[in-house]
Design an enzyme around this catalytic site. Structure first.
Site, PDB file in Angstrom:
ATOM      1  NE  ARG A 126      -2.117   1.809   3.328  1.00  0.00           N
ATOM      2  CZ  ARG A 126      -2.053   1.528   4.633  1.00  0.00           C
ATOM      3  NH1 ARG A 126      -2.755   0.563   5.153  1.00  0.00           N
ATOM      4  NH2 ARG A 126      -1.269   2.243   5.427  1.00  0.00           N
ATOM      5  CD  GLU A 145       4.778   3.999   5.728  1.00  0.00           C
ATOM      6  OE1 GLU A 145       5.877   3.459   5.975  1.00  0.00           O
ATOM      7  OE2 GLU A 145       3.761   3.797   6.415  1.00  0.00           O
ATOM      8  CG  ASN A 147       2.706   0.897   4.628  1.00  0.00           C
ATOM      9  OD1 ASN A 147       3.345   1.115   5.656  1.00  0.00           O
ATOM     10  ND2 ASN A 147       1.891   1.805   4.096  1.00  0.00           N
ATOM     11  CB  SER A 152      -3.978  -3.172   8.102  1.00  0.00           C
ATOM     12  OG  SER A 152      -3.570  -1.932   8.587  1.00  0.00           O
ATOM     13  CE  LYS A 307       8.460   5.224   7.838  1.00  0.00           C
ATOM     14  NZ  LYS A 307       7.961   3.876   8.153  1.00  0.00           N
ATOM     15  CE  LYS A 366       8.245   9.992   7.369  1.00  0.00           C
ATOM     16  NZ  LYS A 366       7.422   9.313   6.349  1.00  0.00           N
ATOM     17  CD  GLU A 370       7.406   0.590   8.070  1.00  0.00           C
ATOM     18  OE1 GLU A 370       6.302   1.060   7.766  1.00  0.00           O
ATOM     19  OE2 GLU A 370       8.460   0.916   7.498  1.00  0.00           O
ATOM     20  N   GLY A 371       4.306   1.374  11.783  1.00  0.00           N
ATOM     21  CA  GLY A 371       3.178   1.174  12.675  1.00  0.00           C
ATOM     22  C   GLY A 371       2.659   2.443  13.336  1.00  0.00           C
ATOM     23  NE  ARG A 452      -4.138   5.188   6.568  1.00  0.00           N
ATOM     24  CZ  ARG A 452      -2.850   4.990   6.854  1.00  0.00           C
ATOM     25  NH1 ARG A 452      -2.509   4.384   7.973  1.00  0.00           N
ATOM     26  NH2 ARG A 452      -1.912   5.404   6.037  1.00  0.00           N
TER      27      ARG A 452
HETATM   28  P1  ADP Z   1       4.653   4.459   9.740  1.00  0.00           P
HETATM   29  O1  ADP Z   1       5.474   3.400   9.121  1.00  0.00           O
HETATM   30  O2  ADP Z   1       4.821   4.566  11.198  1.00  0.00           O
HETATM   31  O3  ADP Z   1       3.228   4.407   9.284  1.00  0.00           O
HETATM   32  P2  ADP Z   1       4.802   6.883   8.143  1.00  0.00           P
HETATM   33  O4  ADP Z   1       5.967   7.337   7.349  1.00  0.00           O
HETATM   34  O5  ADP Z   1       3.624   6.428   7.395  1.00  0.00           O
HETATM   35  O6  ADP Z   1       5.306   5.810   9.179  1.00  0.00           O
HETATM   36  O7  ADP Z   1       4.384   8.073   9.099  1.00  0.00           O
HETATM   37  C1  ADP Z   1       3.339   7.962  10.034  1.00  0.00           C
HETATM   38  C2  ADP Z   1       2.401   9.148   9.923  1.00  0.00           C
HETATM   39  O8  ADP Z   1       3.133  10.375  10.100  1.00  0.00           O
HETATM   40  C3  ADP Z   1       1.738   9.284   8.577  1.00  0.00           C
HETATM   41  O9  ADP Z   1       0.561   8.504   8.525  1.00  0.00           O
HETATM   42  C4  ADP Z   1       1.470  10.769   8.480  1.00  0.00           C
HETATM   43  O10 ADP Z   1       0.293  11.104   9.202  1.00  0.00           O
HETATM   44  C5  ADP Z   1       2.653  11.378   9.222  1.00  0.00           C
HETATM   45  N1  ADP Z   1       3.739  11.713   8.293  1.00  0.00           N
HETATM   46  C6  ADP Z   1       4.740  10.909   7.883  1.00  0.00           C
HETATM   47  N2  ADP Z   1       5.544  11.522   7.005  1.00  0.00           N
HETATM   48  C7  ADP Z   1       5.054  12.771   6.851  1.00  0.00           C
HETATM   49  C8  ADP Z   1       5.455  13.903   6.069  1.00  0.00           C
HETATM   50  N3  ADP Z   1       6.522  13.874   5.293  1.00  0.00           N
HETATM   51  N4  ADP Z   1       4.704  15.031   6.168  1.00  0.00           N
HETATM   52  C9  ADP Z   1       3.616  15.075   6.969  1.00  0.00           C
HETATM   53  N5  ADP Z   1       3.196  14.045   7.734  1.00  0.00           N
HETATM   54  C10 ADP Z   1       3.899  12.899   7.677  1.00  0.00           C
HETATM   55 MG    MG Z   2       2.450   4.821   7.457  1.00  0.00          MG
END
Ligand code: ADP
Ligand code: MG
Length: 476
Positions: A126, A145, A147, A152, A307, A366, A370-371, A452
């Site tokens: 996803r 990102e 996944n 899910s 990442k 970052k 994940e999660g 979401r």
């Molecule tokens: P995870 O693997 O924990 O899901 P993500 O990279 O998806 O990591 O980041 C988690 C959440 O943080 C995202 O769902 C989003 O709401 C926020 N986020 C992540 N990267 C960004 C970004 N570059 N700009 C704004 N919000 C972000």
């Molecule tokens: Mg995410």
């Protein structure tokens, strides 16, 4: 009922209360379900999975752009997973300092040494995006990102369209109700799993869902299980512990768990360090990786979703290497990249540190996790970077431009939550499914979407983390 404007609906407190009651019932009727926190491993008492009262606007052009690029992302993930040299160099600095990635990488190396025992690859991923709002008010699609492990809500998002259609009708918004898109990721994900099962080639063998200890989100997975059972494919749900205790490989490396041959291992657990509660979990993971079962994902595809790999892909020339002679594909993928910056030791990483310290609100820091809930924002970025900037610890992180979507008002419905209007930000996910056998891509599809939405007060966190809720796009 007379047509009200959506604004009139949104600000009419008694109507909102009535709609929220209707919405909760409709979610339960449609099967948008989650187990409750108090008894996460029992279905005696369940509640609705959290969702928005109204769908959220998404510009049609960017929505279609996200769908259109998905098969290229599938191909990219698959190519990365097969490129040993790339994975090795991309992750070299990370595995030095991040124990979890190092552990996964260790399994990867062992499998390379022994040789893969299965030529069928199953990828269910996803790709998540936010819409960055520019000064001229146009929005552009930027990937948050991808996944490749346990992505899910393909199940529950197959059921939310009917909930929003119903709410909009009751609210007197028939026209919008008819514009909610059909969506059925569960069917597409199951189709890919079924294909992998078929290629494995044993009627008796089962699809094993490798599941969490705490299974609140079981219904999301049950939708996929049901689709498989409809095809007369048996599924079982096992935890790491079950695999360790009852699993074995025969002389042909066929995997047996609790007496049943396993054709496909579909991991819904195992992406966080906390999922490996003992050494035995790692032993079980290794046994599954070594086996002939098709793994979703296999270890190299798991690593392709880190990442750090995402950051390396954004470097000049890297996409071109994966898609030689296909500049349009490169362009289509690159258009969705936000700025991503290395923190490796050296002048380039030093520049990233200086840039982040000078304007922390413009970035997200970052780690390789994940999660949800792991990223670092704002002044916290300075605190963390000050502590690690002069040593290799900093290479456990990447830096990314912060995406700034336009906030939209909505009501977030969650069990026992207050019914108040919030400023919300949405994240669009697109599901991809592919199956490769040796050199042949036998399936490569975009199989649905997920929206979401969370309150803009929260910078991080998904649905499982209790921050975001399920939504549907209303194309504008
Ligand atoms: P995870 O693997 O924990 O899901 P993500 O990279 O998806 O990591 O980041 C988690 C959440 O943080 C995202 O769902 C989003 O709401 C926020 N986020 C992540 N990267 C960004 C970004 N570059 N700009 C704004 N919000 C972000
Ligand atoms: Mg995410």
């Amino acid at each position: 009922m007379a047509q009200r404007t959506l604004h009139e609906v949104m600000t009419n407190a008694s109507l909102i209360k009535e709609l929220a009651d209707v919405a909760r019932d409709e979610a339960l009727l449609q099967g948008v379900l989650m187990r409750i926190q108090e008894t996460p491993n029992s279905s005696e008492l369940v509640t609705y999975a959290p969702f928005t009262l109204f769908p959220s606007p998404v510009p049609k052009a960017v929505f279609l752009q996200a769908l259109a690029v998905q098969t290229h992302y599938n191909t990219l993930v698959d190519k990365i997973s097969q490129d040993t040299d790339f994975l090795c160099s991309a992750l070299a600095s990370t595995v030095e300092v991040d124990d979890f990635t190092a552990r996964l990488f260790g399994i990867h190396k062992q499998i390379l040494k022994e040789g893969k025992s299965q030529s069928v690859v199953l990828g269910l991923n996803r790709s998540d995006y936010m819409l960055d709002q520019s000064e001229d008010k146009t929005s552009s699609l930027k990937q948050i990102e991808i996944n490749t492990f346990a992505a899910s809500f393909g199940g529950l998002s197959s059921r939310t369209p009917d909930v929003h259609r119903h709410i909009l009708k009751v609210a007197g918004r028939l026209e919008e109700s008819q514009r909610i898109l059909d969506n059925n990721p569960a069917a597409g994900l199951a189709r890919a799993i079924a294909k992998a099962w078929e290629l494995y080639g044993s009627e008796r063998a089962v699809v094993m869902f490798l599941v969490e200890e705490v299974q609140r989100n079981i219904f999301d997975q049950r939708y996929i299980e049901s689709e498989l059972w409809k095809r007369n494919i048996s599924t079982v749900r096992k935890r790491f512990d079950d695999v360790f205790k009852t699993g074995s490989l025969d002389q042909n490396k066929r995997l047996f768990v609790d007496g049943k041959e396993v054709a496909v291992v579909y991991f819904r657990n195992g992406y966080m360090p906390q999922n490996y509660t003992s050494e035995q979990c790692w032993d079980a993971r290794l046994m599954m990786e070594r086996s002939q079962a098709v793994k979703c994902p296999d270890i190299s595809t798991h690593l392709a979703g880190t990442k750090k790999v995402q950051q390396v892909l954004a470097r000049p020339g890297v996409l071109e290497n994966f898609f030689p002679g296909q500049p349009q594909v490169v362009e289509q993928i690159r258009a969705t990249f936000a700025g991503l910056y290395t923190l490796d030791m050296g002048p380039e990483g030093d520049k990233t540190v200086a840039m982040a310290l000078a304007a922390p609100d413009q970035f997200v820091l970052k780690p390789q996790r994940e999660g949800g809930g792991n990223n670092i924002y704002g002044s916290e970025i300075c605190r963390v970077l000050e502590g690690v900037k002069d040593n290799t610890e900093r290479t456990a992180y990447i830096l990314m431009d912060k995406i700034n979507p336009t906030p939209v008002q909505n009501y977030l419905l969650r069990r026992d939550g207050p019914l108040t209007i919030s400023n919300c930000l949405s994240e669009l996910g697109v599901f991809g499914a592919y199956v490769r056998q040796g050199e042949d891509m036998v399936m490569n599809e975009c199989v649905g979407h997920l929206l979401r939405t969370k309150s803009s007060e929260h910078s991080d966190g998904g649905v499982a983390a209790g921050v975001a809720v399920l939504d549907n796009p209303l194309l504008i």
